[in-house]
Design an enzyme around this catalytic site. Sequence first.
Site, short mmCIF file in Angstrom:
data_model
loop_
_atom_site.label_atom_id
_atom_site.label_comp_id
_atom_site.label_asym_id
_atom_site.label_seq_id
_atom_site.Cartn_x
_atom_site.Cartn_y
_atom_site.Cartn_z
N LYS C 78 0.86 -1.14 0.04
CA LYS C 78 -0.21 0.12 0.12
C LYS C 78 0.77 1.14 0.01
CE LYS C 78 -4.04 2.05 2.41
NZ LYS C 78 -4.74 1.95 3.67
N SER C 153 -9.61 2.20 2.77
CA SER C 153 -8.68 2.99 1.86
C SER C 153 -7.91 2.18 0.82
CB SER C 153 -7.84 4.16 2.55
OG SER C 153 -7.12 3.42 3.55
N SER C 177 -9.87 -0.10 6.82
CA SER C 177 -9.26 0.13 5.43
C SER C 177 -8.53 -1.25 5.14
CB SER C 177 -8.27 1.03 5.40
OG SER C 177 -8.86 2.62 5.49
#
Lengths: 98, 498, 499
Positions: C78, C153, C177
């Site tokens: 990420k 997210s 997330s």
Amino acid sequence: MAAISRDEVANLARLARISMSDAELDHLAGEMDVILGAVARVQEVAGADVPPTSHPLAVSNVTRDDVVTPSLTPEQALSGAPASSEQRFKVPKILGEE
Amino acid sequence: MSLNYDSALEIYEPTLGLEVHVELNTNSKMFCGCATEFGAQPNTQTCPVCLGLPGSLPVVNKRAIESTILIGLALNCSIAPFSRFARKNYFYPDMPKNFQTSQYDEPICVNGSLDVEIETDEGNKVFKVEIERVHMEEDTGKSLHVGGSTGRIHGADYSLLDYNRAGIPLVEIVTKIVPNTGKYAPLVARGYVAALRDILRSLKVSDVKMEQGSLRCDVNLSLSKRGSGVLGTRSETKNVNSLRSVERAVTGEIVRQANRLQSGEKVVQETRHFLEESGQTRPGRSKEQAEDYRYFPEPDLVPVAPDGKWIEELRKSLPEKPAERRKRLQQAWAVPDKEMRAMVNAELLDTVEQTVLLGADPTRARSWWLGEISRIANERSVLPTDLITVSDVAQIIELITKGELTDKLARQVVEGVIAKEGTPSQVIAKRSLKVVSDDSQLMKAIAEAIAAAPETAQKVRDGNIPAAGALIGAVMKLTGGQADAARVRQLLLKHLGQ
Amino acid sequence: MSIRDNAWQMAAALNNKEISAVELTNQHYEQINAVDKDVHAFLYLDKEGALLQAKEVDKKRAAGERLSPLAGVPLALKDVMTQKDVPTTCGSKILENWRPPYDSTVVTKLKDAGVIILGKTNMDEFAMGSSTENSAFGPTHNPWDLTRIPGGSGGGSSASLAAFEAPLAIGTDTGGSIRQPAAVTGTVGVKPTYGGVSRYGLVAFSSSLDQAGPCARTVLDAALLHQVIAGFDPKDSTSINQALPDVVAATKKLDIKGMKIGVVKQLAGEGYQKGVENKFNEAIAELVKLGAEIIELSCPNFEYALAAYYLIAPSECSSNLARFDSIRFGLRVGDDKVKSAEEVMNLTRQAGFGREVKRRIILGTYALSSGYYDAYYGSAQKVRTLIKQDFDNAFAKCDVLVSPTAPTTAFKIGEKSNDPLAMYLNDIATIPVNMAGIGGMSLPCGLAEEDNLPVGFQIMSPAMKDDRMYLVGGALEAALLSKWGKPILDFAPKLAGSK
């Protein structure tokens, strides 16, 4: 009555150092009003007898020994800077002291 | 008509408040392992943490906590069983994270006091200055303003930032308001900072060099009309960087505020800057709206909760308090008040004590360090201890005590050592500075002196003992100052039948 | 060997020298080349660095060196974790082109374990969002239906798994997330106990809530990755100095007989899609079949969790994001040699931050400001205490708690982007875990009948008892696999060009 005025939002934007156009301020003031209306319910259960929790962990005294470890080289330190000069970060003129 | 200092104080009573920032002398920074050397090349002592790079996290320096607790203990504070860091949020280019990691409503030390002794018209008097809090925080970077006509921040074209200082541990020591100091307010302020500096030095937690900024003082001052009992609005004068400036800043603010009030104006609550040249203060940039620091507990750090054992260990390591030590030494050395103060003011107490500990006579040690050596040091703008070591001075004093050197000869030895001619014994040998202790040699000189001044000699023979002074002086001259004057006197008087 | 295999199978193939790390890495880049134009899971591919790493692993394996279990297996990172000299944008224009001069601790551990980092995945800007639509670099598309969101997210990480672009991924979870994207993409995501994985190098959104964790296609893969990244870090004061329980052994145990599993009354009902509830209940039935005892219980203060979260997270973010000021790194806008540093700072933050980020900064600034602190931030902290108490009470009665991970399946891109409050509701079931700092896992429990899209099943375990969620998750996954006959991702439509 709105929970928050446009002027208040403008002042928050100033505190947060974000320029905002009039249109942005108008839009955000409306949204903030709705959001604040929704989050204000935390006050319903937050009695004086409830202690606050600012952190999920209940540990204390986490420290490091006073030992010097290698720093970045000045080149590395300055590598991401938008501007630099004389091995320093270069910024537009600063207005006034703290 | 404007008020001067004395007339201002007839009408107004000043109230003081002092905030002192001390840079700790830890090896590494408050929250990262970067070095803390003063004067290093720009941005050579930085890392992701103290540059506030995204993703970096702080970890507290244990020694910084211990130093702060020591300071709290030395100032008679209570050490909080639970204390936390908080973020003080405001934007400024020299502050990498745009918040300062500090302490807010949960400082580590609270409620202490420091006795400040100053000279008043009625003799020495002790003012108890109460300490509100002692807390930990971090220093900011340094900015350099380039271009423009003045080289100052105003009118600069751009600024350059060096973050070597960012994150150096700072301790902030805040007094409660100090009331009822009257005309002594400037002296109490100065005395407080001096006493605090002595304590910090004795704790060995900071270099306490005001000129390098490792000890900085903010002076808060307000006036109230005598008898009104109402506190006035205060001003905050920032970064006053010498003891003398502390005194001058207080004096200047008393006069400035009194004149404002007297002409019907209000004192504005504001930050002011001390001007070294004039002793006046000028206002900082006025902010349209007050800053709102939005303090909240620092979520990247856990609380500091020192247990009793840790605190007791630190308490045991506390050195003797400077004021107590001073009293003890004054008694032991039998020094008058004035001389003691001179020694303290000259910052030579430690040096004299070390010299005495090496066996030197206290009176001699004091007079050498404060006299001849200080005089030369002043001329050259260096510290006395930069010129000559404690052990050299102790050795010289020992030779004087044994009678192997006269004061005059000793001065030459000191001179030689300072000129890097070698150790005291090497200088003595090189310059042949031994006392003439051979009586026959002295008798020869005495005979010579008498022959040159027969009338004076006759006066002595006739019982006019003071007249011998001139003859002794002549003998000293003849021996090149290498004779022991007392021995000369003894021999001379005996020779002249006295 | 196929890129559709699980990470542990790839690890075995590498170990048996059926395939080299370089070959495996190249196969994944081929898949990325084929499908990522449609999925847009990645913001940056570090092919050169990854292949260099892969060569290194192959060399060590050839030399007979002892390697970590996942050595040579590729991973998607990420874009909120720093990786030295590799762009780290957090999905924000303000960090475009920033190459950090240091590795996050998670990246250091991955590199040490020989895990191959393929590239950086898309995300909502600074991890603020539930759909990955808030990325400054365009949205990521859900491989199950490209017109739908992949969750957020960490939508890039979960989509990369579902599109077989990577068998493993790292996510971060502040309010869901990791778990919510896992739920809507039919993958597994674990939010470890707070402090279990170092936050050093995780660009902070909300420091007291953020936690990095493993994302994978199976519970066992997640457990293996969890073991690699977990552990005390002296660079993170909030990391726990305690060993992670054996999550791999727990996953393999498959025996949950007699375990007490709590169903939280408040995490169901109004707002939850019918198909989501149905699949959740079917999974509960499986757990009963496996011998678990189901206890229904109440956590009354969870009702306030969302409101408290949307005060605490914005408050912390308003401070955490202050450092993006155009001075030491990142974007600078408006420097015309006339404007002051302050003006340039203001303009940079105006241009560099997206709408959701600004919204939260302003909200947080308000909640912390004098006069409002007690009513907003202060009250939210009290709610946090009450939520912790609810969990304590619940865990006194049961071993783990369960709920649907998200109230709905993946919604359409653009559907909620103009309604912040509707968007915030996606996190309603995941937020309590972050507030209390405990562990949470999402694993797929079926396809909702209305839309044939995956549904997530959330398991919550007490702090530092992460093994419990793996135990239950492993057993449930095995039961569902045998019921379905094939992995859930095999039900997904094939992407154009995919292997």
